[in-house]
Each structure stands twice: as C-alpha cells, then as structure tokens.
Write a protein that holds these residues in place. Structure first.
Motif, PDB file in Angstrom:
ATOM      1  N   VAL A 195     -69.857 -40.710 -35.425  1.00  9.71           N
ATOM      2  CA  VAL A 195     -69.019 -40.645 -34.218  1.00  9.71           C
ATOM      3  C   VAL A 195     -69.131 -39.260 -33.601  1.00  9.71           C
ATOM      4  O   VAL A 195     -69.014 -38.263 -34.314  1.00  9.71           O
ATOM      5  N   ARG A 198     -66.919 -36.192 -34.734  1.00  4.24           N
ATOM      6  CA  ARG A 198     -66.214 -36.501 -35.982  1.00  4.24           C
ATOM      7  C   ARG A 198     -66.938 -35.861 -37.147  1.00  4.24           C
ATOM      8  O   ARG A 198     -68.149 -35.964 -37.267  1.00  4.24           O
ATOM      9  N   HIS A 202     -64.988 -37.864 -42.790  1.00  2.00           N
ATOM     10  CA  HIS A 202     -63.647 -37.973 -42.210  1.00  2.00           C
ATOM     11  C   HIS A 202     -62.934 -39.221 -42.723  1.00  2.00           C
ATOM     12  O   HIS A 202     -63.531 -40.286 -42.829  1.00  2.00           O
ATOM     13  N   ASP A 204     -59.622 -41.740 -42.146  1.00  2.00           N
ATOM     14  CA  ASP A 204     -58.505 -42.134 -41.290  1.00  2.00           C
ATOM     15  C   ASP A 204     -57.244 -42.069 -42.154  1.00  2.00           C
ATOM     16  O   ASP A 204     -56.988 -42.953 -42.969  1.00  2.00           O
ATOM     17  N   LEU A 213     -62.875 -46.906 -37.710  1.00  2.00           N
ATOM     18  CA  LEU A 213     -62.950 -46.115 -36.488  1.00  2.00           C
ATOM     19  C   LEU A 213     -61.817 -46.548 -35.566  1.00  2.00           C
ATOM     20  O   LEU A 213     -61.438 -47.724 -35.525  1.00  2.00           O
ATOM     21  N   THR A 214     -61.273 -45.605 -34.817  1.00  2.00           N
ATOM     22  CA  THR A 214     -60.328 -45.986 -33.774  1.00  2.00           C
ATOM     23  C   THR A 214     -61.128 -46.603 -32.634  1.00  2.00           C
ATOM     24  O   THR A 214     -62.354 -46.450 -32.550  1.00  2.00           O
ATOM     25  N   GLU A 217     -62.994 -43.963 -30.801  1.00  2.00           N
ATOM     26  CA  GLU A 217     -64.210 -43.503 -31.470  1.00  2.00           C
ATOM     27  C   GLU A 217     -65.357 -44.492 -31.284  1.00  2.00           C
ATOM     28  O   GLU A 217     -66.491 -44.096 -30.995  1.00  2.00           O
ATOM     29  N   ALA A 220     -66.640 -44.270 -27.855  1.00  2.00           N
ATOM     30  CA  ALA A 220     -67.448 -43.059 -27.652  1.00  2.00           C
ATOM     31  C   ALA A 220     -68.870 -43.261 -28.159  1.00  2.00           C
ATOM     32  O   ALA A 220     -69.827 -42.795 -27.540  1.00  2.00           O
TER      33      ALA A 220
END
Length: 261
Positions: A195, A198, A202, A204, A213-214, A217, A220
């Motif tokens: 990402v 990111r 990473h 969450d 992933l959000t 993200e 993106a």
C-alpha cells in the motif's frame, strides 16, 4: 495494445533472446520439440510448453519419461520471462489495473447493502463476483498487489480472492467506510499488499490483522495502477527498456527532490 506489446517484447527484446540461448534452456526447447510433434514448429512459445507440463500435472496425466527432467526448466524459464515482462510498473498496470478497478467498483456498490435483503438495491447488487482468467492474468495481478516477482508459476486452477469484510465494532456515522476492510487471498493464503505510504509489517490495530486493508488503502492501490495505465495509453509506444529507464529516472528525480527538501 497489451497483447501486441507483450508479443513484441517476448519475440524481439534481446534480454529474452539471450536468456533463451542459454545451453540448458536451449536443450530443454530442443527436447520438447523432439518428443512432442505439435511443438516442432518454428513458432515455439514457452508459455505453451509450460501449459503442457502444468495441465498434464493438474489432470494426473503422464508425460514422456524423456521430458520429465526438463519440466522445471520449462516452467521456471517461462516464469522468468513473464515476471520480467511485467517487472515495469507500466506493464503490470496495463495488464491488471482495469480488473482491479472493476473489483473496487463492485465492492463500493455492495457496501451498506444487507446480505439478507432481497429488495431495493440488494436485489441488483451482486454479493459474489467471479472473474475467469489465465495464469498470465494472475501473475501481473499479484505483481501489482505485492510489487514483487512471483517465485513460482501460478499452480493449475489458482485463484485470487478479494473479500470485503464489515467489522461490527467499528461504526462511525461520519465515515461509513470506517467499518469495512479488504483482504486478498491467493490460493487461500493472505497476500500482503504493498500500500502506498504503508510500512511493511503494518498491523491494523483495530482487528490485529496485517492482511486487512482499509477501503482507503485499497482504493489507493487501485488508483496508482489506474493512473499509470492511463499515462501509458496516452503516451507514445515504448519498449520495456524505455519503461524501466523512465521509471528509474522518475524515482531518482523523486529521491533527489526529497533530499533537497
């Protein structure tokens, strides 16, 4: 456009020609052509040779004993060819950005629609979408997501699954997307998506899962490849070497700018 570019590169790029002339690769090709008449043509394609071995294995069919020692060479050389072909961001974006955009569009349409609601928007909003492709569809798609080359050719009947999860404990009125997460699985195993911005590894923290992933993200990731694809389509035709040089130049310029700042 993509098919033409791929065919030209694989047939004319000196990088692929030199690799194909290596003794063990040349021997592999000669053995395949000698024992399988339908490969005897001058129009030999490594992707077809790899398909032969992968499909025979997938269907439990025997291959000539004389060709068994050459299976790995045929498949790994084909993997190297296509991984190299899709190494430039421009090439893999051109191959997979449209598919990623369709997946994102379907996810956005399904957010906020109840799975058990058979009326209103739910009646026309798909909760499951199936896209059918090839191993050379899966390969650039995964390279787009991970920004890495694959180390193995996609196995027979491989699948990439994009899941949209709703996290019940995260309801925010001012941000309806805050309760949604996206997870990507390749043959059942989580894919660690690269990402923009990111950090590797990473997690969450809201659900303690680094494979999630959000929506922002995932959007993106798709946006990067859609932007690159659009730029390639609008630009004059380029070969792989030119794409790589342009990307390295852009990266160097970005680093220099950051240093100056």
């Amino acid at each position: 456009m993509l098919r033409h570019m791929c065919n030209w590169e694989l047939e004319n790029n000196p990088v692929f020609r030199v690799a194909g002339a290596q003794p063990h690769v040349k021997e592999c090709r000669e053995k395949i052509q000698a024992h399988l008449p339908h490969f005897a043509s001058e129009d030999f394609k490594w992707i077809h040779a790899a398909d032969y071995f992968m499909c025979a294995e997938g269907h439990g069919q025997d291959i000539p004993a004389e060709l068994v020692p050459y299976r790995t060479t045929a498949i790994m050389h084909t993997l190297w060819r296509f991984s190299t072909l899709f190494e430039p961001l421009a090439m893999r974006s051109l191959a997979a950005a449209g598919l990623l955009a369709d997946i994102l569009k379907n996810m956005e349409a399904s957010m906020g629609v109840g799975l058990d609601d058979d009326s209103g928007p739910a009646a026309t909003t798909p909760h499951f979408c199936l896209f059918s492709g090839h191993d050379i569809t899966v390969l650039p798609l995964l390279q787009c997501l991970t920004a890495r080359r694959l180390t193995q050719w996609p196995p027979y009947a491989s699948n990439v699954r994009f899941e949209l999860h709703k996290i019940a404990s995260h309801q925010e009125a001012d941000d309806p997307e805050a309760s949604y997460r996206v997870r990507v699985l390749y043959n059942g195993q989580p894919v660690w998506v690269a990402v923009p911005g990111r950090q590797p590894g990473h997690v969450d923290a809201t659900i303690r899962d680094r494979s999630m992933l959000t929506m922002a993200e995932f959007r993106a990731v798709v946006a990067v490849h859609m932007e690159v694809m659009g730029r390639v389509i609008r630009a004059p035709p380029m070969h792989i070497a030119e794409m790589v040089a342009a990307e390295e130049s852009a990266a160097h310029s970005h680093v220099s700018h950051d240093d100056a700042a």
